[in-house]
Design a protein around this motif. Structure first.
Motif, PDB file in Angstrom:
ATOM      1  N   VAL A 144      64.766  13.690  22.298  1.00  0.00           N
ATOM      2  CA  VAL A 144      65.439  14.156  23.517  1.00  0.00           C
ATOM      3  C   VAL A 144      66.588  13.205  23.852  1.00  0.00           C
ATOM      4  CG1 VAL A 144      65.159  14.575  25.995  1.00  0.00           C
ATOM      5  CG2 VAL A 144      63.365  15.276  24.393  1.00  0.00           C
ATOM      6  N   ALA A 145      67.716  13.761  24.237  1.00  0.00           N
ATOM      7  CA  ALA A 145      68.919  12.960  24.487  1.00  0.00           C
ATOM      8  C   ALA A 145      68.769  12.077  25.722  1.00  0.00           C
ATOM      9  CB  ALA A 145      70.126  13.881  24.662  1.00  0.00           C
ATOM     10  N   GLY A 156      66.157  17.001  28.415  1.00  0.00           N
ATOM     11  CA  GLY A 156      64.803  17.440  28.725  1.00  0.00           C
ATOM     12  C   GLY A 156      64.090  17.955  27.496  1.00  0.00           C
ATOM     13  N   LEU A 157      62.774  18.067  27.608  1.00  0.00           N
ATOM     14  CA  LEU A 157      61.936  18.591  26.535  1.00  0.00           C
ATOM     15  C   LEU A 157      61.699  20.073  26.797  1.00  0.00           C
ATOM     16  CD1 LEU A 157      60.327  17.630  24.018  1.00  0.00           C
ATOM     17  CD2 LEU A 157      58.374  17.283  25.539  1.00  0.00           C
ATOM     18  N   LYS A 158      62.014  20.912  25.801  1.00  0.00           N
ATOM     19  CA  LYS A 158      61.863  22.347  25.981  1.00  0.00           C
ATOM     20  C   LYS A 158      60.448  22.797  25.633  1.00  0.00           C
ATOM     21  CE  LYS A 158      63.970  26.828  25.085  1.00  0.00           C
ATOM     22  NZ  LYS A 158      64.990  27.612  24.397  1.00  0.00           N
ATOM     23  N   ILE A 169      60.153  21.308  21.940  1.00  0.00           N
ATOM     24  CA  ILE A 169      61.372  21.069  21.162  1.00  0.00           C
ATOM     25  C   ILE A 169      62.203  19.980  21.832  1.00  0.00           C
ATOM     26  CG2 ILE A 169      63.454  22.081  20.156  1.00  0.00           C
ATOM     27  CD1 ILE A 169      61.042  24.541  21.486  1.00  0.00           C
ATOM     28  N   GLY A 170      62.546  18.960  21.062  1.00  0.00           N
ATOM     29  CA  GLY A 170      63.452  17.920  21.535  1.00  0.00           C
ATOM     30  C   GLY A 170      64.687  17.884  20.650  1.00  0.00           C
ATOM     31  N   VAL A 171      65.871  17.721  21.253  1.00  0.00           N
ATOM     32  CA  VAL A 171      67.113  17.705  20.479  1.00  0.00           C
ATOM     33  C   VAL A 171      68.149  16.840  21.195  1.00  0.00           C
ATOM     34  CG1 VAL A 171      68.050  19.775  21.610  1.00  0.00           C
ATOM     35  CG2 VAL A 171      68.813  19.190  19.315  1.00  0.00           C
ATOM     36  N   ASP A 172      68.995  16.164  20.419  1.00  0.00           N
ATOM     37  CA  ASP A 172      70.071  15.377  21.043  1.00  0.00           C
ATOM     38  C   ASP A 172      71.419  15.564  20.353  1.00  0.00           C
ATOM     39  OD1 ASP A 172      69.849  13.950  18.701  1.00  0.00           O
ATOM     40  OD2 ASP A 172      69.357  12.029  19.618  1.00  0.00           O
ATOM     41  N   GLY A 173      71.497  16.535  19.451  1.00  0.00           N
ATOM     42  CA  GLY A 173      72.751  16.770  18.742  1.00  0.00           C
ATOM     43  C   GLY A 173      72.796  16.120  17.376  1.00  0.00           C
ATOM     44  N   TYR A 174      71.909  15.130  17.129  1.00  0.00           N
ATOM     45  CA  TYR A 174      71.857  14.452  15.839  1.00  0.00           C
ATOM     46  C   TYR A 174      70.517  14.651  15.140  1.00  0.00           C
ATOM     47  CZ  TYR A 174      75.864  12.028  17.853  1.00  0.00           C
ATOM     48  OH  TYR A 174      77.061  11.746  18.450  1.00  0.00           O
ATOM     49  N   ARG A 175      69.489  14.957  15.926  1.00  0.00           N
ATOM     50  CA  ARG A 175      68.171  15.213  15.351  1.00  0.00           C
ATOM     51  C   ARG A 175      67.430  16.231  16.188  1.00  0.00           C
ATOM     52  NH1 ARG A 175      65.955   9.719  16.923  1.00  0.00           N
ATOM     53  NH2 ARG A 175      66.745   9.383  19.021  1.00  0.00           N
ATOM     54  N   LEU A 176      66.406  16.808  15.583  1.00  0.00           N
ATOM     55  CA  LEU A 176      65.629  17.870  16.214  1.00  0.00           C
ATOM     56  C   LEU A 176      64.167  17.631  15.865  1.00  0.00           C
ATOM     57  CD1 LEU A 176      65.422  20.875  17.430  1.00  0.00           C
ATOM     58  CD2 LEU A 176      65.660  21.620  15.064  1.00  0.00           C
ATOM     59  N   ALA A 177      63.280  17.762  16.856  1.00  0.00           N
ATOM     60  CA  ALA A 177      61.842  17.619  16.625  1.00  0.00           C
ATOM     61  C   ALA A 177      61.132  18.819  17.231  1.00  0.00           C
ATOM     62  CB  ALA A 177      61.328  16.327  17.255  1.00  0.00           C
ATOM     63  N   ILE A 193      62.708  23.870  30.540  1.00  0.00           N
ATOM     64  CA  ILE A 193      63.078  22.535  30.068  1.00  0.00           C
ATOM     65  C   ILE A 193      62.723  21.515  31.144  1.00  0.00           C
ATOM     66  CG2 ILE A 193      64.935  21.080  29.193  1.00  0.00           C
ATOM     67  CD1 ILE A 193      66.410  23.771  28.512  1.00  0.00           C
ATOM     68  N   VAL A 194      61.873  20.544  30.785  1.00  0.00           N
ATOM     69  CA  VAL A 194      61.383  19.533  31.724  1.00  0.00           C
ATOM     70  C   VAL A 194      62.135  18.224  31.475  1.00  0.00           C
ATOM     71  CG1 VAL A 194      59.359  18.318  32.593  1.00  0.00           C
ATOM     72  CG2 VAL A 194      59.112  20.627  31.633  1.00  0.00           C
ATOM     73  N   PRO A 195      62.690  17.593  32.520  1.00  0.00           N
ATOM     74  CA  PRO A 195      63.431  16.343  32.317  1.00  0.00           C
ATOM     75  C   PRO A 195      62.599  15.274  31.609  1.00  0.00           C
ATOM     76  CG  PRO A 195      63.791  17.170  34.533  1.00  0.00           C
ATOM     77  CD  PRO A 195      62.726  18.029  33.933  1.00  0.00           C
TER      78      PRO A 195
END
Length: 370
Positions: A144-145, A156-158, A169-177, A193-195
């Motif tokens: 998460v970014a 936030g975490l989706k 789902i967590g994402v920051d533009g460079y990685r995804l989990a 999406i929760v902060p």
């Protein structure tokens, strides 16, 4: 208002609730903790207009009522009290705190001035095992970014809830989990999406020895988590989330099976000569039965090897060392599978024998080492 309760229990509750008290907005009311007494219970609330924590304790209540007390002052006082029990009494906004021979007289704030917490009525309910949710969060929250580096929606975490399934789902533009689990849910398909801050605070309140569930209730703009005797309420994030399914490569030209600990140790041995992960990516060369890792900076050069079962095309690819290490550490399995589609497509990292989670890490462009 007048009540008596256990000092240690009150101190623990104050230390948890204070984390929801505003540290940025200098409004005396929301710099405080709201204390409310019922017939035999004591409620403590911290709230900063976006995130709140409430807890309920047992107490001997002589006179019901409510008051707001500066959170730092209250926590500091309760932490230093000498006796097992503490009695707090108010007269209008004058507050008396007595424990053993110690007596404090401080000024509180009228409880009517405290903001009302949002309510979530008729929201979608879900019960989750604490250990399961903790594990799901651990394997996604790292991606998460951070607030200052990305669009707000990616901080936030989706959560995606469908019949019988929960996906984080967590994402920051460079990685995804992504982590997926079967759950007992029979409602409508929803996503929210929760902060990141809310998720981190939820983890701190989890008791992994407990067999009690975490309850979620989701509304249009807010979510409530109930865990043990605590409630966390948080706003939800708005915005267009990435179509993560389209980011997942559809083909694979190279597959690598590697011991997770060996891969982590090999990559970590490059760290002493890395000045900046953005300027000095690690170079990973996969071929035959080997992963070769190297990097170059003004501090020096390092080359290391570890065993890997590689099938498919030979590939040389660059990574931010932190991003690849985060994914490997979060995998929490003995062996991982790394799927590659050339040097410019994301690497997919997943357990060898499970489809419950996977990570995508974007590669970095490599320069000539010479």
């Amino acid at each position: 208002m007048k009540f008596t309760c256990n000092t240690k229990e009150l101190s623990n509750a104050c230390n948890n609730v204070i984390r929801a008290v505003s540290s940025k907005v200098t409004i005396p009311t929301i710099e405080g903790i709201l204390i409310e007494c019922g017939s035999d219970t004591l409620s403590l609330t911290g709230y900063d207009f976006e995130f709140g924590i409430n807890t309920v304790l047992s107490a001997g209540v002589t006179e019901p009522g409510a008051i707001v007390i500066n959170a730092k002052v209250l926590c500091d006082i309760i932490r230093k009290l000498p006796d097992e029990d503490v009695t707090i009494e108010t007269n209008n906004t004058a507050v008396s705190i007595i424990s053993g021979a110690a007596q404090y007289n401080i000024t509180g704030i009228d409880a009517d001035d405290y903001p009302e917490l949002p309510s979530v009525n008729g929201g979608y309910p879900l019960e989750l095992n604490q250990k399961l949710l903790y594990s799901m969060i651990n394997q996604t929250i790292f991606a998460v970014a951070e607030a200052e580096t990305s669009k707000p929606v990616y901080t936030g975490l989706k959560f995606e809830m469908t019949k019988g399934e929960l996906k984080l789902i967590g994402v920051d533009g460079y990685r995804l989990a992504i982590r997926t689990e079967a759950v007992d849910y029979d409602g409508d398909d929803i996503s929210f999406i929760v902060p990141k801050k809310t998720i981190r605070e939820l983890q701190k309140l989890m008791n992994l020895e407990s067999d009690k569930n975490v309850s979620l209730s989701v509304g249009k703009r807010h979510i409530v988590f109930e865990i043990e005797n605590y409630s966390i309420i948080s706003r939800l994030l708005d915005g267009e989330f990435i179509d993560y399914n389209s980011a997942v490569p559809k083909t694979t030209s190279t597959t690598v099976l590697i011991n997770t600990s060996s891969a982590i140790e090999c990559i970590e041995r490059t760290l002493p000569v890395i000045e900046n992960n953005q300027k000095n990516p690690i170079r990973c060369h996969f071929e035959n039965d080997q992963m070769r890792v190297s990097t170059v900076s003004s501090l020096g050069r390092v080359v290391d090897y570890t065993h890997a079962n590689t099938s498919g095309e030979r590939v040389e690819i660059g990574f931010n060392s932190k991003f690849i290490l985060d994914a490997l550490n979060a995998a929490d399995v003995d062996e991982v599978k790394i799927e590659l589609t050339g040097a410019v497509s994301p690497a997919r990292i997943s357990p060898v024998n499970s489809k419950s989670f996977f990570f995508l890490v974007l590669p970095m462009r490599l320069r000539n080492e010479n």
